[in-house]
Design a protein around this motif. Structure first.
Motif, PDB file in Angstrom:
ATOM      1  N   SER A   1      -6.235   4.867  -4.975  1.00  0.00           N
ATOM      2  CA  SER A   1      -6.644   3.721  -4.547  1.00  0.00           C
ATOM      3  C   SER A   1      -8.072   3.695  -4.821  1.00  0.00           C
ATOM      4  CB  SER A   1      -6.665   3.591  -2.817  1.00  0.00           C
ATOM      5  OG  SER A   1      -5.183   3.388  -2.574  1.00  0.00           O
TER       6      SER A   1
ATOM      7  N   GLY B   1       0.948  -1.174  -0.099  1.00  0.00           N
ATOM      8  CA  GLY B   1       0.066   0.027  -0.126  1.00  0.00           C
ATOM      9  C   GLY B   1       0.718   1.186   0.182  1.00  0.00           C
TER      10      GLY B   1
ATOM     11  N   ASP C   1       0.658   7.689  -0.950  1.00  0.00           N
ATOM     12  CA  ASP C   1       0.249   6.352  -1.125  1.00  0.00           C
ATOM     13  C   ASP C   1      -0.588   5.658  -0.216  1.00  0.00           C
ATOM     14  OD1 ASP C   1      -0.129   3.848  -2.465  1.00  0.00           O
ATOM     15  OD2 ASP C   1       1.829   3.389  -2.862  1.00  0.00           O
ATOM     16  N   ALA C   2       0.465   5.670   0.802  1.00  0.00           N
ATOM     17  CA  ALA C   2      -0.114   5.190   2.343  1.00  0.00           C
ATOM     18  C   ALA C   2      -1.370   6.057   2.492  1.00  0.00           C
ATOM     19  CB  ALA C   2       0.873   5.502   3.278  1.00  0.00           C
TER      20      ALA C   2
ATOM     21  N   SER D   1      -3.911   7.261   0.395  1.00  0.00           N
ATOM     22  CA  SER D   1      -4.797   6.908  -0.285  1.00  0.00           C
ATOM     23  C   SER D   1      -5.353   5.768   0.037  1.00  0.00           C
ATOM     24  CB  SER D   1      -4.521   6.897  -1.794  1.00  0.00           C
ATOM     25  OG  SER D   1      -3.798   5.900  -2.127  1.00  0.00           O
ATOM     26  N   THR D   2      -4.480   4.631   0.622  1.00  0.00           N
ATOM     27  CA  THR D   2      -5.098   3.303   0.975  1.00  0.00           C
ATOM     28  C   THR D   2      -5.982   3.580   2.300  1.00  0.00           C
ATOM     29  OG1 THR D   2      -3.027   2.486   0.014  1.00  0.00           O
ATOM     30  CG2 THR D   2      -4.464   1.171   1.712  1.00  0.00           C
TER      31      THR D   2
HETATM   32 MG    MG Z   1      -1.647   3.068  -1.306  1.00  0.00          MG
END
Ligand code: MG
Ligand code: ADP
Length: 319
Positions: free
Chosen positions: A235, A165, A280-281, A283-284
């Protein structure tokens, strides 16, 4: 028959600039990765940048017996495992988002990823008992990161870290900083929907990134984001999923509370900001948290986001 379906890009770029682009693509990090440059002198650097993706795979590939993370997952319950500075720094960053999202993003998700076979041909729906048997192993609180020794320790046998993730966002940051260090001023990095735009589309004009509409053919989009020197990371439930024999779709973002694919009011969550690893983290995390709590989290970091809810609402969060 079960199908494993992996869609490539969550986001595509529109209205590229006037110079003719040069795009190179490769499969890496379990997805299609593309880099587009706009100056022929930049092309050798683009080719070189793909080597960085291989390096990231060697660092954090959950399924590769040769990766550093694999070694950690195998031995960290026995005694603290000393890791490279690079992996330690990434783990600390991922741990922080795990804490700040209250475990919506949880780097200890590994046993569930493995049970569901996420990202493999063996994807399947486990029964309740199997899920309960691993839930106790999915809690980032049981991971001990010791900064004085750069070690990782698991309090329980069977625990596993999965960085799926956050890994593509991390790779995009590395690629972007490599390309910048080579003097590349305008470029688009798209690692399976983790987009990073370097520079501007044209002097004084931002790039326009289109956010894919989960309900239309690939290429259709539901919103756009204008930005320069920024990551746009998405995501979505439609990104990677498998279909069970009865036709039910199971997507790849799991809730550490229920042990099942998360169910929030969101079908897509995009986070925008200069740090692609963080985006990124987040969005998860937002995808799991849903629109209200996700908005709070994104605001607490001073970042922007765009969410699409299951009932078709577009939620824009500005810092
Ligand atoms: Mg992510
Ligand atoms: P994608 O990999 O499609 O870009 P994400 O960035 O949202 O999508 O990451 C999903 C991946 O993260 C999954 O394939 C799995 O490896 C991992 N993962 C699944 N659920 C979680 C979670 N709750 N917290 C952290 N990582 C997760």
């Amino acid at each position: 028959m079960r199908k494993l379906l992996v869609a490539v890009a969550a986001t595509v770029l529109l209205f590229s600039c006037s110079q003719s682009p040069h795009t190179e693509s490769e499969i890496a990090l379990g997805t299609v990765c593309s880099i587009t440059s706009y100056d022929k002198y930049d092309e050798p650097y683009v080719s070189e940048a793909f080597g960085i993706l291989r390096d990231v795979e060697r660092l954090i590939d959950f399924h590769d017996e040769g990766s550093e993370l694999w070694y950690v997952n195998l031995h960290a319950h026995e005694s603290p495992v000393k890791v490279s500075d690079e992996l330690f720094a990434l783990l600390c960053k991922a741990y922080e988002v795990s804490e700040r999202s209250g475990g919506a993003f949880d780097i200890a998700i590994g046993p569930l990823v493995s049970l569901w076979g996420i990202g493999t041909d063996g994807a399947r729906v486990p029964d309740d008992e199997e899920i309960y048997s691993v839930l106790d192993l999915v809690d980032y609180h049981d991971i001990v990161l010791d900064p004085s020794e750069s070690t990782v320790f698991f309090r329980k046998k069977g625990m596993m870290i999965d960085l799926g993730g956050i890994g593509k966002g991390y790779a995009a940051d590395l690629v972007a900083s490599f390309l910048r260090s080579c003097g590349v001023e305008r470029c688009i990095v798209n690692l399976g929907g983790n987009v990073y735009v370097i520079g501007e589309k044209a002097p004084g004009k931002p790039w326009t990134v289109a956010l894919q509409d989960p309900d239309t053919e690939r290429g259709g989009y539901y919103a756009t984001v204008d930005c320069s020197d920024s990551a746009v990371v998405t995501s979505g439930a439609y990104e990677r999923y498998f279909e069970a024999e009865d036709g039910t779709r199971y997507h790849h973002i799991l809730s550490s509370e229920t042990g099942r694919p998360s169910e929030s009011d969101l079908v897509s969550a995009s986070v925008i900001g200069p740090d692609s690893t963080l985006a990124d983290a987040l969005s998860t995390a937002c995808f799991v948290l849903g629109s209200e709590k996700g908005a709070k989290l994104v605001r607490s970091y001073g970042l922007s986001a765009v969410f699409l809810t299951a009932d078709g609402r577009i939620v824009r969060i500005d810092p």
